[in-house]
Design a protein around this motif. Structure first.
Motif, short mmCIF file in Angstrom:
data_model
loop_
_atom_site.label_atom_id
_atom_site.label_comp_id
_atom_site.label_asym_id
_atom_site.label_seq_id
_atom_site.Cartn_x
_atom_site.Cartn_y
_atom_site.Cartn_z
N GLN A 16 -21.63 32.85 26.36
CA GLN A 16 -22.78 32.78 25.45
C GLN A 16 -22.61 33.75 24.28
OE1 GLN A 16 -25.48 30.55 25.93
NE2 GLN A 16 -23.97 29.78 27.37
N THR A 17 -23.44 33.53 23.28
CA THR A 17 -23.46 34.40 22.11
C THR A 17 -24.87 34.92 21.89
OG1 THR A 17 -23.91 32.56 20.60
CG2 THR A 17 -21.59 33.10 20.99
N ARG A 18 -24.96 35.98 21.11
CA ARG A 18 -26.29 36.52 20.77
C ARG A 18 -26.19 37.19 19.41
NH1 ARG A 18 -29.90 41.02 23.98
NH2 ARG A 18 -31.66 40.91 22.56
N ASP A 32 -16.98 36.24 26.30
CA ASP A 32 -15.99 35.23 26.66
C ASP A 32 -15.29 35.69 27.94
OD1 ASP A 32 -14.50 32.82 26.26
OD2 ASP A 32 -12.84 34.02 25.48
N LEU A 33 -15.67 35.09 29.04
CA LEU A 33 -15.08 35.41 30.35
C LEU A 33 -15.23 36.89 30.70
CD1 LEU A 33 -11.85 33.22 30.07
CD2 LEU A 33 -14.02 32.64 31.19
N GLY A 34 -16.36 37.48 30.32
CA GLY A 34 -16.62 38.87 30.63
C GLY A 34 -16.05 39.86 29.63
N VAL A 55 -18.93 29.14 22.32
CA VAL A 55 -17.59 29.71 22.46
C VAL A 55 -16.89 29.04 23.63
CG1 VAL A 55 -18.35 31.67 23.88
CG2 VAL A 55 -16.26 31.85 22.56
N TRP A 56 -15.62 28.72 23.43
CA TRP A 56 -14.84 28.08 24.47
C TRP A 56 -13.39 28.48 24.31
CZ3 TRP A 56 -11.20 23.88 24.62
CH2 TRP A 56 -10.97 23.41 25.91
N LEU A 60 -14.77 30.22 18.61
CA LEU A 60 -16.19 30.16 18.25
C LEU A 60 -16.41 28.95 17.36
CD1 LEU A 60 -18.90 31.86 18.24
CD2 LEU A 60 -18.14 32.60 15.97
N ASP A 61 -17.43 28.15 17.69
CA ASP A 61 -17.73 26.92 16.93
C ASP A 61 -19.07 27.10 16.22
OD1 ASP A 61 -17.00 23.98 16.51
OD2 ASP A 61 -19.07 23.85 17.23
#
Length: 121
Positions: A16-18, A32-34, A55-56, A60-61
């Protein structure tokens, strides 16, 4: 440059993002994965906020027009690697890298190192 506490680790779940504001600088936090990252909070394409970006696998998209950036370096990945920049000079102006900020975790808190220019305002 100094570190500023901007969130608690548990406030930003995996993947997630914030968006946070540090002085005059919008900053996007990414888990991203901790591993936490902090990037400029406005997309280089049209200066729109990256709040809600996905994010994947380190990418970041942007939620607006799907410009994509490497979360480790801020480098534009799409459309830079797809379209011939020599044929599209206007695009060249819109694919600048996002600024990245150093991040550290202290006592469960996410801290971002920001330049003094962010604190102005």
């Amino acid at each position: 440059m100094s570190y500023v506490t901007v969130a608690r680790v548990e406030e930003i779940p995996l993947g997630q993002t914030r968006m946070v504001q540090v002085g005059i600088c919008p900053i996007l936090l990414v888990n991203d994965l901790g591993e936490f990252h902090a990037l400029q909070g406005l997309c280089g394409h049209q200066n729109l906020p990256l709040a809600g970006a996905k994010v994947w696998q380190g990418v970041l998209d942007c939620p607006w027009h799907h410009f994509q950036y490497d979360i480790r370096t801020g480098e534009n990945l799409y459309p830079k690697r797809i379209y011939p920049l020599n044929a599209l000079p206007k695009l060249r102006e819109q694919i600048s890298s996002l600024r990245i900020y150093p991040v550290r975790i202290v006592d469960g808190k996410v801290q971002v190192r920001v330049p003094q220019s962010c604190e102005l305002g």
